[in-house]
Design a protein around this motif. Structure first.
Motif, short mmCIF file in Angstrom:
data_model
loop_
_atom_site.label_atom_id
_atom_site.label_comp_id
_atom_site.label_asym_id
_atom_site.label_seq_id
_atom_site.Cartn_x
_atom_site.Cartn_y
_atom_site.Cartn_z
N PHE A 21 23.42 37.68 -48.66
CA PHE A 21 22.75 37.44 -50.01
C PHE A 21 23.42 36.31 -50.78
O PHE A 21 22.68 35.49 -51.44
CB PHE A 21 22.19 38.53 -50.87
CG PHE A 21 21.32 38.33 -51.84
CD1 PHE A 21 19.96 38.64 -51.43
CD2 PHE A 21 21.50 37.82 -53.18
CE1 PHE A 21 19.14 38.50 -52.54
CE2 PHE A 21 20.94 37.86 -54.26
CZ PHE A 21 19.38 38.08 -53.99
N LEU A 22 24.66 36.51 -50.76
CA LEU A 22 25.61 35.64 -51.72
C LEU A 22 25.72 34.20 -50.96
O LEU A 22 25.80 33.14 -51.72
CB LEU A 22 26.96 36.18 -51.72
CG LEU A 22 28.04 35.15 -52.44
CD1 LEU A 22 27.52 34.90 -53.82
CD2 LEU A 22 29.42 35.92 -52.72
N ILE A 23 25.72 34.01 -49.72
CA ILE A 23 26.23 33.06 -49.11
C ILE A 23 25.01 32.10 -48.17
O ILE A 23 25.27 31.13 -47.78
CB ILE A 23 27.45 32.99 -47.95
CG1 ILE A 23 26.85 34.05 -46.79
CG2 ILE A 23 28.50 33.67 -48.75
CD1 ILE A 23 27.95 34.16 -45.82
N TYR A 32 24.89 45.09 -55.31
CA TYR A 32 23.90 44.89 -54.06
C TYR A 32 24.65 43.91 -53.25
O TYR A 32 24.84 43.95 -52.13
CB TYR A 32 22.75 44.07 -54.46
CG TYR A 32 21.81 43.86 -53.38
CD1 TYR A 32 20.92 44.91 -52.78
CD2 TYR A 32 21.57 42.42 -52.71
CE1 TYR A 32 20.35 44.48 -51.65
CE2 TYR A 32 20.94 42.22 -51.54
CZ TYR A 32 20.22 43.43 -51.04
OH TYR A 32 19.42 43.18 -49.94
N ILE A 33 25.39 42.69 -53.73
CA ILE A 33 25.90 41.80 -52.76
C ILE A 33 27.07 42.35 -51.85
O ILE A 33 27.60 41.91 -50.86
CB ILE A 33 26.55 40.49 -53.73
CG1 ILE A 33 25.35 39.67 -53.75
CG2 ILE A 33 27.50 39.59 -53.02
CD1 ILE A 33 25.54 38.49 -55.13
N PHE A 58 22.07 29.90 -47.08
CA PHE A 58 21.30 28.67 -47.69
C PHE A 58 19.78 28.87 -47.08
O PHE A 58 19.01 27.97 -47.43
CB PHE A 58 21.88 27.49 -47.32
CG PHE A 58 23.26 26.96 -47.90
CD1 PHE A 58 23.86 27.85 -48.75
CD2 PHE A 58 23.39 25.75 -47.69
CE1 PHE A 58 25.19 27.32 -49.46
CE2 PHE A 58 24.59 25.28 -48.26
CZ PHE A 58 25.50 26.03 -49.16
N GLU A 59 19.41 30.05 -46.62
CA GLU A 59 18.25 30.38 -46.09
C GLU A 59 17.54 31.55 -46.63
O GLU A 59 18.50 32.43 -47.29
CB GLU A 59 17.93 30.46 -44.79
CG GLU A 59 18.58 29.08 -43.82
CD GLU A 59 18.47 29.26 -42.51
OE1 GLU A 59 18.30 30.45 -41.87
OE2 GLU A 59 18.52 28.24 -41.79
N PRO A 60 16.25 31.73 -47.01
CA PRO A 60 15.61 33.04 -47.56
C PRO A 60 16.38 34.24 -46.81
O PRO A 60 16.53 34.25 -45.64
CB PRO A 60 14.27 32.86 -47.28
CG PRO A 60 14.05 31.31 -47.05
CD PRO A 60 15.34 30.65 -46.40
N VAL A 61 16.41 35.34 -47.67
CA VAL A 61 16.92 36.60 -47.17
C VAL A 61 16.18 37.56 -47.46
O VAL A 61 15.38 37.61 -48.74
CB VAL A 61 18.19 36.95 -47.84
CG1 VAL A 61 18.68 38.31 -47.40
CG2 VAL A 61 19.35 35.88 -47.59
N GLU A 62 15.42 38.40 -46.39
CA GLU A 62 14.65 39.52 -46.79
C GLU A 62 15.31 40.72 -47.46
O GLU A 62 16.46 40.93 -46.81
CB GLU A 62 13.99 39.95 -45.41
CG GLU A 62 13.24 39.05 -44.71
CD GLU A 62 11.84 38.61 -45.35
OE1 GLU A 62 11.38 39.50 -46.05
OE2 GLU A 62 11.23 37.64 -45.33
N VAL A 63 14.74 41.41 -48.33
CA VAL A 63 15.10 42.39 -48.97
C VAL A 63 13.89 43.68 -49.22
O VAL A 63 12.96 43.45 -48.66
CB VAL A 63 15.46 42.16 -50.46
CG1 VAL A 63 16.70 41.18 -50.39
CG2 VAL A 63 14.26 41.72 -51.27
#
Length: 242
Positions: free
Chosen positions: A45-47, A38-39, A49-54
């Motif tokens: 997603f890997l880097i 996925y990354i 520092f804030e939430p990520v939408e998926v």
């Protein structure tokens, strides 16, 4: 009962369980491959520092993203706790009645007898002197610890330990990171209070939190009963004192 260490690249799990034939290594390997693949196509997603939408994603990615959103941190803050939680659920599905999985200080457990978890808090005098009595009927549970002075994980604060007790290890891991990031202030008690203030924002998602900065400590919510121990607790080597 067996005790074994299962290492798959960065994942380093210390396992205690009554299930002898479990194939947990290959299960973890599959979860990690799902995350890595996925990354490759979603580098943020890997880097972040804030939430990520998926959206439509593997379960490990979904759980990490959810935990990051709850605690307002990047999803990788929850990777160790998520793998512990997924591994616990795998063992439960395969018939285990007793399991404790520790992955870099992040624990998922379901037990059929009471156990004691030792507290490791760096150079604080509390380290190795107290433990948490975990009642078996309170499990499954996630117990995750973040530190600004111990270990390789990124923390923006200076806590010796922020230990979070929650229903899910994935969420506990992300909250521990978020709260530990606020361990700032010239005085230790100020850093503890800042952590407590931050933790209050997430109180509907955890059972209890204990914070240690130097010789100062504080709690919020309901933590397990504290008992005195005389064990030399080393992060990642000892997690069950019974």
């Amino acid at each position: 009962m067996i005790i074994e260490r299962i290492q798959v690249n960065e994942t380093n799990i210390l396992l205690k369980t009554d299930l002898i034939n479990h194939d947990l290594y290959n299960f973890i390997l599959r979860q990690r491959m799902d995350l890595i693949n996925y990354i490759k196509n979603n580098g943020e997603f890997l880097i972040s520092f804030e939430p990520v939408e998926v959206e439509e994603v593997p379960i490990i990615v979904k759980m990490m993203a959810r935990a990051g959103k709850i605690a307002d941190v990047g999803p990788m803050a929850a990777v160790a706790g998520t793998i512990s939680e997924l591994s616990m659920n795998f063992l439960i599905r395969n018939g285990a009645k007793y399991m404790i999985l520790e992955n870099g200080g992040d624990i998922a457990l379901k037990v059929n007898k009471d156990v004691v978890m030792g507290l490791y808090a760096g150079t604080s005098s509390l380290s190795g002197q107290i433990g948490f009595k975990i009642k078996h009927e309170s499990t499954p549970m996630g117990i995750c610890t973040s530190s600004g002075t111990v270990g390789h994980s990124i923390s923006l604060g200076r806590s010796d330990s922020v230990t979070v007790f929650a229903d899910q290890a994935s969420v506990a891991d992300a909250i521990a990171t978020s709260v530990a990031n606020d361990a700032k202030g010239e005085l230790d008690q100020d850093a503890v209070q800042n952590c407590l203030d931050k933790a209050d924002e997430y109180k509907s998602y955890f059972r209890g939190i204990m914070i240690v900065v130097g010789e100062s400590a504080g709690t919020i919510g309901k933590i397990p009963k504290l008992i005195k121990t005389d064990k030399k607790v080393v992060l990642g080597d000892l997690f069950d004192l019974y």
